[in-house]
Each structure stands twice: as structure tokens, then as C-alpha cells.
Design an enzyme around this catalytic site. Structure first.
Site, PDB file in Angstrom:
ATOM      1  CD  GLU A 251       8.969  -7.523   5.349  1.00 58.43           C
ATOM      2  OE1 GLU A 251       9.730  -7.989   6.009  1.00 58.43           O
ATOM      3  OE2 GLU A 251       7.974  -6.859   5.688  1.00 58.43           O
TER       4      GLU A 251
ATOM      5  CD  GLU B  61       7.375  -9.906   9.549  1.00 60.40           C
ATOM      6  OE1 GLU B  61       8.040  -9.859  10.849  1.00 60.40           O
ATOM      7  OE2 GLU B  61       8.249 -10.295   8.524  1.00 60.40           O
TER       8      GLU B  61
HETATM    9  C1  FCB Z   1      10.303  -7.834   9.328  1.00 58.67           C
HETATM   10  C2  FCB Z   1       9.962  -6.480   9.113  1.00 58.67           C
HETATM   11  C3  FCB Z   1      10.354  -5.823   8.410  1.00 58.67           C
HETATM   12  C4  FCB Z   1      12.118  -5.537   8.453  1.00 58.67           C
HETATM   13  C5  FCB Z   1      12.463  -6.687   8.315  1.00 58.67           C
HETATM   14  C6  FCB Z   1      14.081  -6.930   8.289  1.00 58.67           C
HETATM   15  O1  FCB Z   1      10.195  -8.618  10.364  1.00 58.67           O
HETATM   16  O2  FCB Z   1       8.442  -6.728   8.631  1.00 58.67           O
HETATM   17  O3  FCB Z   1       9.646  -4.291   8.502  1.00 58.67           O
HETATM   18  O4  FCB Z   1      12.207  -4.947   9.740  1.00 58.67           O
HETATM   19  O5  FCB Z   1      12.014  -7.888   9.214  1.00 58.67           O
END
Ligand code: FCB
Length: 447
Positions: A351, A165
Site C-alpha cells: 500500500e 498491518e
Molecule cells: C492502512 C490500512 C488501509 C487504509 C490505509 C489508508 O493503514 O491498511 O486499510 O486505511 O491505511
């Protein structure tokens, strides 16, 4: 639902080192920007310190067996730069690499492919003191770190994420200051975009030189909606889409930065050859998706031309209106990305998940809201695949409840409940649900 996912589709779950490892001073670990940030008064909602978190540095085998119990194809975890190079340069700390080497072996022994991330937000403090991601030299230092890790693990690890990210590092780390290193530079943060992309591309070269076949970066993407159907709100939404999504995806996937001058923004600090290096540097493109973002035009004279507002008419997660739930936004985002980039490489959802208010005690958590969230987003992925988007893998954030950055322990995202006092891990209903989804998919495709 899983029938719609193709043969060969992979399932994964993720954690990140700083959020689960604890042991912040063990084995000569150096300091990172998160060690510095969490000491700022008021920076972390519950005043917690990410230590012991899930105590995963001392007990990695507990996490590996939970990953294996799900039947995951791959487990996404991360390696802390400040463990490997405590000062962000110089020789590797062999003890730290021994640790990650054991994690890799344990995963392989359990039949789960390791998919490490080299950088999940914890820049060594020494690198930040030299300017951090505002400095071009940080890209070279990152490539040196990647080389040390690949030298040790590259015989067994062939698949890597470089950065997690970069959008959040730029927007919240350097522009608004909500995350480490907590700088508030607004559009002055833009050089961090280019330096992170360069760091990724240089590290990708290094990893390939060590024989890696599958190198990607994973970014946070959001689906941007104008609040009102007016030219002003459409323009605000367009500006936000550029800043959050496209300023990263387009140089990686499409051959150059979007037109920043049209938004009144300065050009990136590029040198000849940079764009060629960045373009095509991913074997796969990772997307973390949580929520859509609704935007309206800011009041005249504001330094930022858009305001982020609640998304009307949708349910929300434990973060409240900040994190609206809209699974179809993931489908729309994927289909739109493919439309913009017909040669899109394989996509991995790196994610996806949600926090909900949950009991803070050991014991079974019946998290039907999490199951709904995950099932909805997995369906959205299946729909995007049906429309031609090459998504190959889906990753749940997170395997475990963990330390949620500036929100400390107040937001639980895990398939597994963690008692942060005792370290006890208890699978939630969502863990059983995900295990069954994976098993059913395998049974269906083998028929
Ligand atoms: C993302 C992050 C991860 C976690 C999630 C909820 O932005 O990459 O580490 O905190 O959010």
C-alpha cells in the site's frame, strides 16, 4: 521515471473488504470487532457505519472493471473472516465463499491476478470475546479459517497475503485504542505481536499445503526520525523503531525478536518451535508505507518513553501533520531493511497513497497532489531498486475512495471518486496517470 523500474516489475492497487463491501448483514455474515467499534459513541469521526460504503459486495464487477481498466498486474482485495465463519469457528458459510469465488473468476477473466488478503483487521467478534489477539489460540483459529478459504479458492489463487498491518492492530487496536477493538493496554498489547506472527506462520503452512507458491504478510513500516540530534531523542527514536517496525520484521526476516529487555519490556509469550516456524515463513515481504514518524523523548515519568511529533519542514496530506509527505523516507527505509537483512526476500509495496481534501460530489477530480505523491514514491522505489533492494511490485492505496476506519468517509484515498449516496464511480486524474505509467512501462520494456 518508470524506465528505472526493471523488466517484470508489477503494478497493483488495493482495497479492503470492510472498507468497500457494505452489506454488513448480508448472507449470514457474523459480527466483527469493527461492527462493534463503530457503534461506540464518538468512535467514528463522521458517525458513519461502513454501510453501504462502496457497495462492492453487491457489485464487485464494477471494481474489477476499474482494476482491469488500469491494466493492473494484480488486484489486492480482502476476504472477511466473519463472512466465512460468522462465529470465528466451525464450517464455512458457502454463500460467502461463492461470492469471493466469483470475484476471483471475474478478475481472472479480466486478465488481473487476484491477490487476496485473508485478514484486513476485522476479527470476528466471537474471537475477540475469547481474548482476540491476546490469546495464542487465535492463531489456530486463523489457520482453520485459512484452510476453509484455500480449500475453496486455492485451485485458482496461488498468491496470498495473510495479515494486513499487524503493527497497527497492536499499536492502535490494542495499545492506544484508536482502532478496533479499541483496547488501551499500552505495552500490555505486546503479546498480540507474537500471536499475529504465529497466526501468519500457521496460515502460511496451510496455504502452501493447498499448493500456494507465494505467501507473505504485509506490515506497515515507518521511517523513524529523532526530532533533535540528542542522545535522548535518538534513544526515543530507536525505541519507536523497535515497537513499530522491527518487533515484526526481525522474527520474520532475521531469526528472532529484537532485545525487548533492553527497553524494559517483557519477553514475548513464546513456546519452543515458534521462532523456527515464524522465521522464513514469507515468500515475499509486504510493506505498506505512508509517512515517516518523528519522535522525541517523553517527559520523565510518562508510561511511554517517546512522543510522536510533526515532522518539520515537509508538506502534509489530508490528515494534516499526522501524515507528513517524505518520499525519500521510503527509499531510505528499503535500503536500511536490505542492509539489516542481506537475504531479504522479494519485497512488495502493498500500500502507498494519500488522502487530500477533495470535492464530495460526482465528477472529475483533478488530484494533482495525489499524482505528485504517488510519482514521488514510485521514484523512491526505483531508487531503492537501483541500490539493490529486491522490490518487485508497487500497490496504490486505494483503487476507490472508501470508508477510512475511524475517519469514516472524511478521507478520500481513491484513484476513483465514489459518490457514497449513489455508488457512482468516476476516475480521477490520478487514475489516468497511473494507467499511463503502467502502459508506458510495458511499452518501454517490450522495446
Ligand atoms: C492502512 C490500512 C488501509 C487504509 C490505509 C489508508 O493503514 O491498511 O486499510 O486505511 O491505511
Amino acid at each position: 521515471m518508470s524506465a528505472a523500474l526493471p523488466n517484470g516489475f508489477r503494478f497493483s492497487a488495493a482495497t479492503s473488504a470492510f472498507q468497500v463491501e457494505g452489506a454488513r448483514t448480508a448472507d449470514g455474515r457474523g459480527r466483527s470487532i469493527w461492527d462493534d467499534f463503530l457503534e461506540r459513541p464518538g468512535a467514528i469521526k463522521d458517525g458513519s457505519t461502513a454501510d453501504p460504503a462502496c457497495d462492492s459486495y453487491r457489485h464487485p464487477e464494477a471494481d474489477v472493471s476499474l482494476a482491469a481498466g488500469l491494466g493492473l498486474d494484480r488486484y489486492r482485495f480482502s476476504i472477511q473472516w466473519a463472512r466465512v465463519q460468522p462465529e470465528g469457528r466451525g464450517p464455512a458459510n458457502g454463500t460467502a465463499l461463492d461470492h469471493y469465488s466469483r470475484v476471483v473468476d471475474a478478475l481472472l477473466d479480466a486478465g488481473v491476478t487476484p491477490l487476496p488478503t485473508l485478514y484486513h483487521w476485522e476479527l470476528p467478534s466471537a474471537v475477540e470475546e475469547d481474548g482476540g489477539w491476546l490469546e495464542r489460540d487465535t492463531a489456530s483459529r486463523f489457520a482453520e479459517y485459512a484452510d476453509l478459504v484455500a480449500e475453496r479458492l486455492g485451485d485458482r489463487v496461488r498468491h496470498w497475503y495473510t495479515l494486513n498491518e499487524p503493527a497497527m492492530t497492536t499499536l492502535q487496536g490494542y495499545a492506544t485504542g484508536a482502532l478496533a477493538p479499541g483496547r488501551q493496554l499500552l505495552f500490555g498489547a505486546l503479546p498480540t505481536v507474537h500471536h499475529q506472527l504465529l497466526a501468519h506462520a500457521r496460515a502460511a503452512e496451510v496455504l502452501r499445503a493447498h499448493g500456494s507458491s507465494h505467501v507473505g504478510l504485509v506490515n506497515n513500516h515507518t521511517w523513524v526520525l529523532p526530532l533533535h540530534d540528542t542522545p535522548e531523542d535518538h534513544a526515543a527514536a530507536h525505541a519507536y523503531d523497535i515497537i513499530h517496525n522491527r518487533v515484526f520484521s526481525e522474527p520474520l526476516l532475521g531469526g528472532g525478536y529484537p532485545d525487548l529487555a533492553a527497553l524494559g519490556l517483557p519477553d514475548m509469550p513464546m513456546l519452543p518451535g515458534d521462532l523456527e516456524l515464524i522465521g522464513g515463513s514469507v515468500d515475499f515481504y509486504g510493506i505498506n508505507f505512508y509517512n515517516p514518524t518523528t519522535v522525541t523523548v517523553a517527559a520523565p515519568g510518562e508510561p511511554i518513553p517517546f512522543d510522536i511529533v510533526p515532522t518539520p519542514g515537509v508538506p502534509v496530506t489530508g490528515f494534516g501533520p499526522e501524515w507528513p509527505i517524505m518520499p525519500e523516507a521510503l527509499r531510505d527505509l528499503l535500503v536500511d531493511l536490505r542492509r539489516r537483512h542481506p537475504q531479504l526476500p522479494p519485497v512488495i509495496i502493498g500500500e502507498n497513497g494519500a488522502s487530500f481534501p477533495e470535492p464530495d460530489r460526482a465528477g472529475r477530480v483533478e488530484d494533482a497532489d495525489r499524482i505528485d505523491y504517488l510519482a514521488g514514491h514510485l521514484s523512491a522505489v526505483a531508487e531503492a531498486i537501483a541500490q539493490g533492494v529486491p522490490v518487485e511490485e508497487y500497490t496504490v492505496w486505494s483503487l476507490l475512495d472508501n470508508w477510512e476506519w475511524a475517519d469514516g468517509y472524511t478521507q478520500r484515498f481513491g484513484l476513483v471518486h465514489v459518490d457514497f449516496e449513489t455508488g457512482e464511480r468516476t476516475p480521477k486524474a490520478s487514475y489516468d496517470w497511473y494507467r499511463d505509467v503502467i502502459a508506458r512501462h510495458r511499452a518501454e520494456i517490450s522495446r
